[in-house]
Design an enzyme around this catalytic site. Structure first.
Site, PDB file in Angstrom:
ATOM      1  CE1 TYR A 101    -113.739   7.916 109.493  1.00 23.64           C
ATOM      2  CE2 TYR A 101    -116.012   8.172 108.763  1.00 23.64           C
ATOM      3  CZ  TYR A 101    -115.060   8.231 109.760  1.00 23.64           C
ATOM      4  OH  TYR A 101    -115.416   8.622 111.028  1.00 23.64           O
ATOM      5  CE1 TYR A 140    -112.041   7.519 112.122  1.00 19.95           C
ATOM      6  CE2 TYR A 140    -110.044   8.740 111.637  1.00 19.95           C
ATOM      7  CZ  TYR A 140    -111.402   8.718 111.882  1.00 19.95           C
ATOM      8  OH  TYR A 140    -112.099   9.878 111.898  1.00 19.95           O
ATOM      9  NE  ARG A 150    -111.393  11.199 117.314  1.00  9.90           N
ATOM     10  CZ  ARG A 150    -112.705  11.386 117.259  1.00  9.90           C
ATOM     11  NH1 ARG A 150    -113.321  11.492 116.107  1.00  9.90           N
ATOM     12  NH2 ARG A 150    -113.409  11.494 118.372  1.00  9.90           N
ATOM     13  CG  HIS A 153    -116.103   8.231 115.909  1.00  8.23           C
ATOM     14  ND1 HIS A 153    -114.762   7.897 115.814  1.00  8.23           N
ATOM     15  CD2 HIS A 153    -116.376   9.010 114.831  1.00  8.23           C
ATOM     16  CE1 HIS A 153    -114.255   8.436 114.716  1.00  8.23           C
ATOM     17  NE2 HIS A 153    -115.203   9.116 114.095  1.00  8.23           N
ATOM     18  CG  HIS A 155    -119.084  11.282 112.240  1.00  6.21           C
ATOM     19  ND1 HIS A 155    -118.398  12.395 112.695  1.00  6.21           N
ATOM     20  CD2 HIS A 155    -118.150  10.378 111.849  1.00  6.21           C
ATOM     21  CE1 HIS A 155    -117.094  12.163 112.578  1.00  6.21           C
ATOM     22  NE2 HIS A 155    -116.909  10.969 112.071  1.00  6.21           N
TER      23      HIS A 155
END
Lengths: 229, 182
Positions: A101, A140, A150, A153, A155
């Site tokens: 991120y 990640y 995870r 995905h 958000h």
């Protein structure tokens, strides 16, 4: 106006110990039920002044192209009666193709992409439709439990017409082997409801030699049918 | 008629800072809005009393006359969005809301609707903030539902500055804030 009662089992329970941070953060008192009044049954309406250059194309927001598989993600925001929700604000954010991120609290050892910031927003059109161009996020690791990763995905944050319809969720990708292991995804109580969070590969959205297409509709709470109907 | 299944909620996670950044999100009304200007601030804490530095709070309220989204400047007036800082603190500037009726027509005390999102919350929490010193709090039908815990929803006035209110959000524990479903 009255919204339909929220069916039980729609959303995860707040306390879900397999997702470790719920243990310290989930309220333990049962919620107090209130009859929705004016603030609950209204909401802000946003306009185009909120949109910025390339607000809907996460591959074009810097001076170069990000690495990774280009994707188009599209769908409709509908209420549970099947009515479109036009002109509503949809905001997305995600990590890059390597699973990193663009955020100072993410210190996962995967490279940052100087050409990818990872966020966008749109207002749905008259049919409730939204459309983003992005790159496929990587999975990640997140230290919730040993060897925890995870699933890939994106958000999503959606407003709807009223504050009671407001939804923040995550969109997943079909066939991801990590879905079976993920405590956040599996906190959703039923298989049918979990399925709602998985996008569908869509060849009609896919553009030749350019980007794979995924379809993801978002369904919000809706009004009770009026007795006159 | 068969209804569609509602999309389930998932946690906001810790990395929403850029995705949900709203410029001027801490100021709910433009300078020109009439009414009593107030400030509200506080700290969000977890079950250990530790600050929650990665929470998102959203606020929604009517103007001084009890109207929602009626500002000349745009129909998101009365909406606020702030992220807690490293110490779990938030702060907003707004107008004391006008009173609006409950679903049965009884008048409610002035209040702001609040949504709380954070890592560790699998869906948002719905709550309200009321204001110390408002006589109508004693007759508010929703505060009456909260019994002994109603105090967790009432922002306290600053001793030095009557327009500076403090309202903390306690996610879990002995003085847990009241949260609603509707």
């Amino acid at each position: 106006m009255k919204l339909r009662d929220l069916p039980s089992g729609t959303h995860p329970n707040l306390l879900h110990p397999a997702y470790a941070s719920t243990v310290e953060r989930a309220p333990r008192q049962p919620p107090v039920t209130l009859k929705a009044a004016a603030a609950e049954l209204s909401g802000p309406r946003f306009d185009r002044t909120l949109l910025f250059p390339h607000h809907d194309d996460l591959t074009k927001q810097t001076d170069g192209e990000p690495l990774g598989e280009r994707i188009i993600v599209t769908g409709r925001v509908l209420d549970e009666n099947g009515e479109p929700v036009p002109g509503t604000l949809v905001e997305i954010w995600q990590c890059n193709a390597a699973g990193r991120y663009h955020h100072d609290k993410d210190n996962h050892e995967a490279p940052l992409d100087p050409h990818f910031r990872g966020f966008g927003r749109v207002l749905t059109d008259a049919q409730g439709r939204y459309r983003f161009t992005s790159i496929k996020p990587g999975s990640y690791p997140w230290r919730n439990h040993p060897n925890a990763w995870r699933p890939a995905h994106i958000h999503f944050s959606v407003f709807g017409r009223t504050m009671l319809e407001r939804l923040i969720t995550q969109m997943y990708f079909p066939g991801d082997p990590l879905l079976g292991y993920d405590p956040i995804f599996n906190a959703v109580p039923t298989a049918r409801a979990r399925e709602r969070l998985i996008s569908h590969f869509d060849l009609s959205v896919t553009q030749p030699e350019f980007a794979l297409g995924y379809h993801f509709d978002i369904v919000l709470r809706g009004p009770e049918a009026s007795p006159a109907n | 008629m068969s209804e569609l299944l509602i999309t389930p909620s998932q946690t906001i996670g810790p990395f929403f800072k850029d995705g949900l950044r709203l410029s001027n999100g801490a100021t709910l009304f433009p300078e020109s809005a009439p009414g009593r200007r107030i400030r509200i601030g506080g700290i969000v804490t977890d079950s250990r009393g530790e600050p929650v530095p990665d929470a998102l709070l959203e606020f929604w309220q009517p103007d001084t006359g009890g109207r929602f989204g009626a500002s000349r400047e745009g129909s998101s007036a009365g909406f606020g969005r702030v992220q807690t800082d490293g110490a779990g603190r938030y702060a907003i500037k707004t107008i004391l809301p006008g009173q609006v009726p409950a679903s049965d027509g009884r008048m409610q005390a002035p209040h702001i609707l609040v949504l709380v999102f954070a890592r560790g919350l699998l869906r948002q929490l719905l709550t309200r903030v009321y204001f110390e010193g408002e006589a109508s709090n004693a007759r508010d039908p929703v505060l009456a539902l909260c019994g002994a815990r109603a105090g967790t929803l009432v922002a306290t006035r600053g001793p030095a500055d009557a327009d500076a209110f403090t309202w903390d959000v306690v996610l879990q524990g002995a003085r847990e804030t009241v949260f609603f479903d509707a």
